[in-house]
Write an enzyme that holds these catalytic residues in place. Structure first.
Site, PDB file in Angstrom:
ATOM      1  N   GLU A 200     -30.600 -29.796 -36.231  1.00 28.68           N
ATOM      2  CA  GLU A 200     -30.871 -28.839 -35.180  1.00 28.68           C
ATOM      3  C   GLU A 200     -31.946 -27.890 -35.682  1.00 28.68           C
ATOM      4  OE1 GLU A 200     -27.285 -27.424 -33.082  1.00 28.68           O
ATOM      5  OE2 GLU A 200     -27.878 -25.465 -33.845  1.00 28.68           O
ATOM      6  N   LYS A 237     -17.490 -14.579 -37.877  1.00 29.64           N
ATOM      7  CA  LYS A 237     -17.557 -13.285 -37.206  1.00 29.64           C
ATOM      8  C   LYS A 237     -16.665 -12.239 -37.878  1.00 29.64           C
ATOM      9  CE  LYS A 237     -17.961 -16.073 -33.064  1.00 29.64           C
ATOM     10  NZ  LYS A 237     -17.188 -16.741 -32.000  1.00 29.64           N
ATOM     11  N   GLU A 289     -22.390 -24.138 -28.627  1.00 29.58           N
ATOM     12  CA  GLU A 289     -21.149 -24.911 -28.472  1.00 29.58           C
ATOM     13  C   GLU A 289     -20.177 -24.254 -27.495  1.00 29.58           C
ATOM     14  OE1 GLU A 289     -18.435 -25.291 -31.743  1.00 29.58           O
ATOM     15  OE2 GLU A 289     -18.638 -23.214 -32.343  1.00 29.58           O
ATOM     16  N   ASN A 291     -16.125 -23.345 -27.071  1.00 30.51           N
ATOM     17  CA  ASN A 291     -14.815 -23.276 -27.711  1.00 30.51           C
ATOM     18  C   ASN A 291     -13.784 -23.459 -26.607  1.00 30.51           C
ATOM     19  OD1 ASN A 291     -15.891 -20.830 -30.103  1.00 30.51           O
ATOM     20  ND2 ASN A 291     -15.549 -22.982 -30.411  1.00 30.51           N
ATOM     21  N   ARG A 293     -10.728 -23.110 -25.909  1.00 31.93           N
ATOM     22  CA  ARG A 293      -9.441 -22.461 -26.207  1.00 31.93           C
ATOM     23  C   ARG A 293      -9.611 -20.959 -26.019  1.00 31.93           C
ATOM     24  NH1 ARG A 293     -11.339 -20.091 -30.838  1.00 31.93           N
ATOM     25  NH2 ARG A 293     -12.763 -21.390 -32.039  1.00 31.93           N
TER      26      ARG A 293
HETATM   27  P1  ADP Z   1     -18.889 -23.231 -35.970  1.00 30.67           P
HETATM   28  O1  ADP Z   1     -18.397 -24.245 -35.007  1.00 30.67           O
HETATM   29  O2  ADP Z   1     -18.777 -23.666 -37.402  1.00 30.67           O
HETATM   30  O3  ADP Z   1     -18.369 -21.859 -35.723  1.00 30.67           O
HETATM   31  P2  ADP Z   1     -21.379 -22.659 -34.558  1.00 30.67           P
HETATM   32  O4  ADP Z   1     -22.249 -23.765 -34.083  1.00 30.67           O
HETATM   33  O5  ADP Z   1     -20.528 -21.975 -33.541  1.00 30.67           O
HETATM   34  O6  ADP Z   1     -20.483 -23.184 -35.772  1.00 30.67           O
HETATM   35  O7  ADP Z   1     -22.260 -21.578 -35.283  1.00 30.67           O
HETATM   36  C1  ADP Z   1     -21.710 -20.482 -35.982  1.00 30.67           C
HETATM   37  C2  ADP Z   1     -22.812 -19.548 -36.419  1.00 30.67           C
HETATM   38  O8  ADP Z   1     -23.764 -20.243 -37.241  1.00 30.67           O
HETATM   39  C3  ADP Z   1     -23.655 -18.961 -35.304  1.00 30.67           C
HETATM   40  O9  ADP Z   1     -23.068 -17.822 -34.732  1.00 30.67           O
HETATM   41  C4  ADP Z   1     -24.948 -18.634 -36.038  1.00 30.67           C
HETATM   42  O10 ADP Z   1     -24.810 -17.457 -36.805  1.00 30.67           O
HETATM   43  C5  ADP Z   1     -25.085 -19.789 -36.986  1.00 30.67           C
HETATM   44  N1  ADP Z   1     -25.895 -20.872 -36.372  1.00 30.67           N
HETATM   45  C6  ADP Z   1     -25.434 -21.983 -35.755  1.00 30.67           C
HETATM   46  N2  ADP Z   1     -26.463 -22.754 -35.296  1.00 30.67           N
HETATM   47  C7  ADP Z   1     -27.593 -22.121 -35.641  1.00 30.67           C
HETATM   48  C8  ADP Z   1     -29.011 -22.386 -35.450  1.00 30.67           C
HETATM   49  N3  ADP Z   1     -29.448 -23.478 -34.840  1.00 30.67           N
HETATM   50  N4  ADP Z   1     -29.896 -21.478 -35.927  1.00 30.67           N
HETATM   51  C9  ADP Z   1     -29.477 -20.358 -36.563  1.00 30.67           C
HETATM   52  N5  ADP Z   1     -28.190 -20.047 -36.778  1.00 30.67           N
HETATM   53  C10 ADP Z   1     -27.250 -20.904 -36.328  1.00 30.67           C
END
Ligand code: ADP
Length: 456
Positions: A200, A237, A289, A291, A293
């Protein structure tokens, strides 16, 4: 409405669901492990059933034991909370095939949204902007290298089965790509028993903005506005707030409407969250993504909208219609949540389980404390380190920050190291107060600047 519900979770979220049941007049039955035996929140439920030993695999992740408890207690529905089995499509399917309503989306939506690459395909179709990414897992080295160049550096390698901020690796240039790709696959295999990764585009200074959704089983979907969860450590977070201090009104509407379109595209029902990254410089937002839930930070939304999201989850699962029109979901004031974890912020947030010797609960106007902790509580080593969520609500962000500082001064959670001292410093920080920072600011600037003051 259901007469009896089983809660397949523990700690603060189990207590949160017990409270909703009590107010709805629904009998609650909570499961617990040996590690949670004697915990005082169990007394709040109408019945508590021990389902096994402390390790999650023998209790909170053990589907046959949870189903057996549901049968013994003769419930009509199962609330999974967050974490554990909440986003496991097999669990949702098994619950329903055993005759228990699963308080969450259909197993089909969980499955589709759980595969991040599948979720992005659906998002593209629903005209929801996505970060440029591979179409699915990339399992060949040559293909991966070529795709990385096409997507453009910096590239983020993400474990297809990852979650909770784990399984991500940033690669800055083509030279370092192959080594990082191999390491990422090995790490994914070790952590998730699945080596699959996808690629990504990595956004350098994003904000994390997410939209709370509610959808009934009759096709009605509404959003309950956004939460800003940009204060993160290692992609996890620590503080959430609503509204976002940086999203302009016109963009807010667009993001929220995108989330609703995505939910409709998968016939989503129950509560869910659509997560985005937002670039304040260009005002662009990108879906990351769903969530499928209820989330830890749902009370932030409850405070600004006045809705009870857990009660709505239960009503929706019982087949009730969501009687709220979008225009009736208003925002009032500003809410902030600080996650209180038993971790030592002076020692790199090392987990610090132990026994709570004193617990003084903060109160007064606009303060909410969601926690199962009481004095004498022994924090088990088996589970997540979060022991409570401190929330405030006030008219403006500035007042909310002052109120949070006040509540963080009042709260006493002694005997274990917690993130309370970290939050106290954060609330006083000029840059936090200005509202202008990104998802890596905390580790990049705030922590180095405050290392001495957090030292234990
Ligand atoms: P998880 O499912 O592990 O929680 P997420 O896809 O929700 O992963 O991403 C969690 C955090 O990771 C995001 O809030 C952001 O801080 C960072 N992140 C995810 N994807 C990217 C991206 N493409 N570029 C920059 N930061 C990202």
């Amino acid at each position: 409405m259901f007469q009896r519900i089983l809660i397949a979770n523990r700690g603060e979220i189990a207590l949160r669901v017990i409270r909703a049941c009590r107010e709805l007049g629904v009998t609650s039955v909570v499961v617990f492990s040996e590690a949670d035996r004697g915990a005082s929140y169990l007394e709040e439920a109408d019945r508590a059933i021990c389902i096994g030993a402390g390790p999650s695999a023998e209790s909170y992740l053990n589907i046959p034991r949870i189903i057996a408890a549901a049968e013994v207690a003769d419930v009509q529905a199962i609330h999974p909370g967050y974490g554990f089995l909440s986003e496991n499509p097999e669990f949702a399917e098994i619950c329903r095939s055993c005759g228990f309503e699963f308080i969450g989306p259909s197993h089909d939506s969980i499955r589709r949204m759980g595969l991040k690459t599948e979720a992005k395909i659906v998002a593209n179709k629903a005209k929801v902007p996505c970060v440029p990414c591979s179409d699915g897992p990339v399992d060949s080295e040559t293909e991966a290298q070529a795709l990385a160049t096409k997507i453009g550096f910096p590239v983020l390698i993400k474990a297809a089965a990852g979650g909770g901020g784990k399984g991500m690796r940033v690669v800055r240039d083509a030279e370092g790509f192959l080594a990082a790709y191999r390491t990422a696959r090995a790490e994914a295999e070790a952590a998730f028993r699945n080596p699959s990764v996808y690629l990504e585009r990595y956004l350098d200074n994003p904000r994390h903005i997410e939209v709370q959704l509610l959808a009934d089983q009759h096709g009605h979907v509404v959003h309950c506005w956004e939460r800003d969860c940009t204060v993160q450590r290692r992609h996890q977070k620590l503080v959430e707030e609503s509204p976002s201090p940086v999203v302009p009104e016109a963009v807010r509407t667009k993001i929220c409407e995108s989330a609703v379109r995505l939910a409709k595209a998968v016939n989503y029902h129950n509560a869910g969250t659509c997560e985005f990254l937002y670039d304040p410089a260009t005002q662009e937002f990108f879906f990351i993504e769903v969530n499928a839930r209820i989330q830890v930070e749902h009370p932030v939304t409850e405070l600004v909208t006045g809705l009870d999201l857990i009660k709505w989850q239960i009503r929706i699962a019982a087949g009730e219609k969501l009687t709220l029109k979008q225009s009736e979901i208003k925002r009032h004031g500003h809410a902030i949540e600080c996650r209180i974890n038993c971790e030592d912020p002076g020692a790199n947030f090392r987990p610090s389980p132990g026994t709570v010797s004193r617990m003084v609960v903060p109160g007064g106007p606009g303060v909410r404390w969601d926690s199962h902790v009481v004095a004498g509580y022994r924090v088990p080593t088996n589970y997540d380190s979060m022991v409570g969520k401190l929330l405030v609500h006030a008219d403006t962000r500035e007042e909310a920050i002052r109120r949070m500082s006040r509540a963080l001064r009042e709260i006493k959670l002694d005997g274990i190291a917690t993130t309370i001292p970290f939050h106290r410093l954060l609330m006083q920080d000029e840059q936090f107060r200005s509202g202008e920072y990104d998802t890596t600011w905390l580790e990049r600037e705030f922590m180095p600047r405050n290392r001495d003051r957090l030292g234990s």
